[in-house]
Scaffold this active site. Structure first.
Site, PDB file in Angstrom:
ATOM      1  N   GLU A 130       0.821  -1.207   0.000  1.00 35.68           N
ATOM      2  CA  GLU A 130       0.000   0.000   0.000  1.00 35.68           C
ATOM      3  C   GLU A 130       0.861   1.267   0.000  1.00 35.68           C
ATOM      4  O   GLU A 130       0.505   2.263  -0.641  1.00 35.68           O
ATOM      5  CB  GLU A 130      -0.953  -0.025   1.193  1.00 35.68           C
ATOM      6  CG  GLU A 130      -2.036  -1.083   1.037  1.00 35.68           C
ATOM      7  CD  GLU A 130      -2.868  -1.299   2.285  1.00 35.68           C
ATOM      8  OE1 GLU A 130      -4.102  -1.251   2.208  1.00 35.68           O
ATOM      9  OE2 GLU A 130      -2.259  -1.521   3.366  1.00 35.68           O
ATOM     10  N   GLU A 150      -4.283  -9.561   3.286  1.00 40.99           N
ATOM     11  CA  GLU A 150      -5.161  -9.309   4.428  1.00 40.99           C
ATOM     12  C   GLU A 150      -6.387 -10.227   4.458  1.00 40.99           C
ATOM     13  O   GLU A 150      -6.839 -10.653   5.531  1.00 40.99           O
ATOM     14  CB  GLU A 150      -5.617  -7.837   4.417  1.00 40.99           C
ATOM     15  CG  GLU A 150      -4.544  -6.842   4.849  1.00 40.99           C
ATOM     16  CD  GLU A 150      -3.629  -6.427   3.711  1.00 40.99           C
ATOM     17  OE1 GLU A 150      -2.839  -5.489   3.900  1.00 40.99           O
ATOM     18  OE2 GLU A 150      -3.701  -7.046   2.629  1.00 40.99           O
TER      19      GLU A 150
END
Length: 343
Positions: A130, A150
């Protein structure tokens, strides 16, 4: 996994981030190689101070973000710390980091107008991926791997992965990675256009330097104006994008760079012409030349047998801080001077 599974006490007393400024480049290094540069809350606090300084220091033209060692850029959130926080009753995390240490983090610094280059050497997973997605340019080593795992941990990519990946590669491809946690090789990321360049590990620094050199040579106000305009307008209809006022473009318009750059380019082109060197110019698309005859490279014959005349061409727009002949145009207007002139 999106964070290191080893303990965090191995480097509890040391700084999490190394920050060095040299030759207009800020080098920002996540410095926790023992845990694959996993980010705890203290890391985010240190990074926030770094990004504040990058934006405030007019001598800094570009930042390079990387991870220490040759195994990882960053594997994201320090899950061991997260487990301790959960046990202590800390509120669960979700999208965004507002109210948490280090806010706004790079993933939410939408007003950061200086370019950031991600130097990815190894794993960029979870929050590490990210961070890379929030950079403007990504240069990756051949062995780099990207992923948002995730979903396999019952989490969401809350630092923007769910939003940015779907904007930066085709939607179906993004969904495939987001919903399964599958990893992406550097070669595949290059195919998607997600990274700008892939290099051998031993040539990674050279390729990063090539990018920073080009960015430093560019006119700083123009760079900031372009970045702001692109990122603010990317989801706008074109009509709205043209009508929107951009702060850094207002500053560039009224700067010395906007006047001196083209003037210096013309002077350099004139000197190159006297020496007999062909000036390096960007041809105006509106100027057409006969087939196989570059504009200005050969005389054209006049109508009905009149004597040849030299080809005339419209003054071409020069790229800022470009090389014309053997001369280079330099832009040194401090942003603070321009801001003061507009106040």
């Amino acid at each position: 996994m999106s964070a290191a599974s080893t303990g965090t006490d191995v480097d509890a007393e040391g700084p999490r981030v190394r920050y060095v400024k040299k030759d207009h480049v800020a080098y920002v290094t996540l410095d926790r190689p023992a845990v694959l540069n996993a980010m705890d809350l203290r890391t985010h606090e240190e990074l926030a101070a770094v990004w504040d300084d990058v934006e405030a220091d007019d001598a800094v033209r570009v930042a390079v973000l990387t991870g220490a060692g040759d195994r990882a850029f960053s594997v994201g959130q320090d899950l061991k710390e997260r487990s301790r926080l959960n046990a202590a009753g800390a509120p669960p995390t979700t999208f965004g980091s507002r109210g948490q240490p280090g806010w706004p983090r790079l993933t939410e610094r939408f007003a950061l107008t200086k370019p950031v280059v991600a130097r990815v050497n190894g794993y960029a997973l979870g929050g590490g991926f990210e961070l890379a997605l929030a950079c403007d340019v990504i240069v990756a080593a051949e062995h780099a791997e990207f992923g948002l795992p995730e979903v396999r941990l019952g989490l969401v990519p809350g630092a923007g992965g769910a939003f940015r990946l779907a904007r930066q590669i085709p939607l179906k491809a993004a969904m495939g990675h987001l919903l399964t946690g599958r990893r992406m090789t550097a070669a595949r990321a290059l195919e998607f256009g997600l990274v700008n360049e892939v290099a051998p590990a031993d040539g990674l620094d050279e390729r990063v330097a090539a990018w920073t050199d080009d960015l430093v040579r560019a006119a700083p106000l123009a760079v900031r104006a372009i970045k702001e305009a692109v990122l603010r307008s990317v989801d706008m209809p074109l009509e709205q994008a043209f009508a929107t006022r951009y702060v850094w473009e207002e500053r560039r318009m009224h700067s010395r760079d906007a006047v001196e750059g083209p003037r210096a380019s013309r002077r350099s082109a004139s000197r190159a012409g006297r020496r007999g060197d062909p000036p390096a110019v960007v041809q105006d698309p509106a100027v057409r030349s006969p087939p196989d005859v570059p504009v200005g490279s050969a005389p054209l014959r006049g109508r009905r047998g009149t004597r040849p005349r030299t080809a005339r061409k419209k003054a071409a727009v020069q790229p800022e801080n470009c090389t014309v002949g053997r001369s280079r145009v330099h832009f040194l207007t401090p942003c603070s001077d321009v801001s003061a002139s507009l106040s």
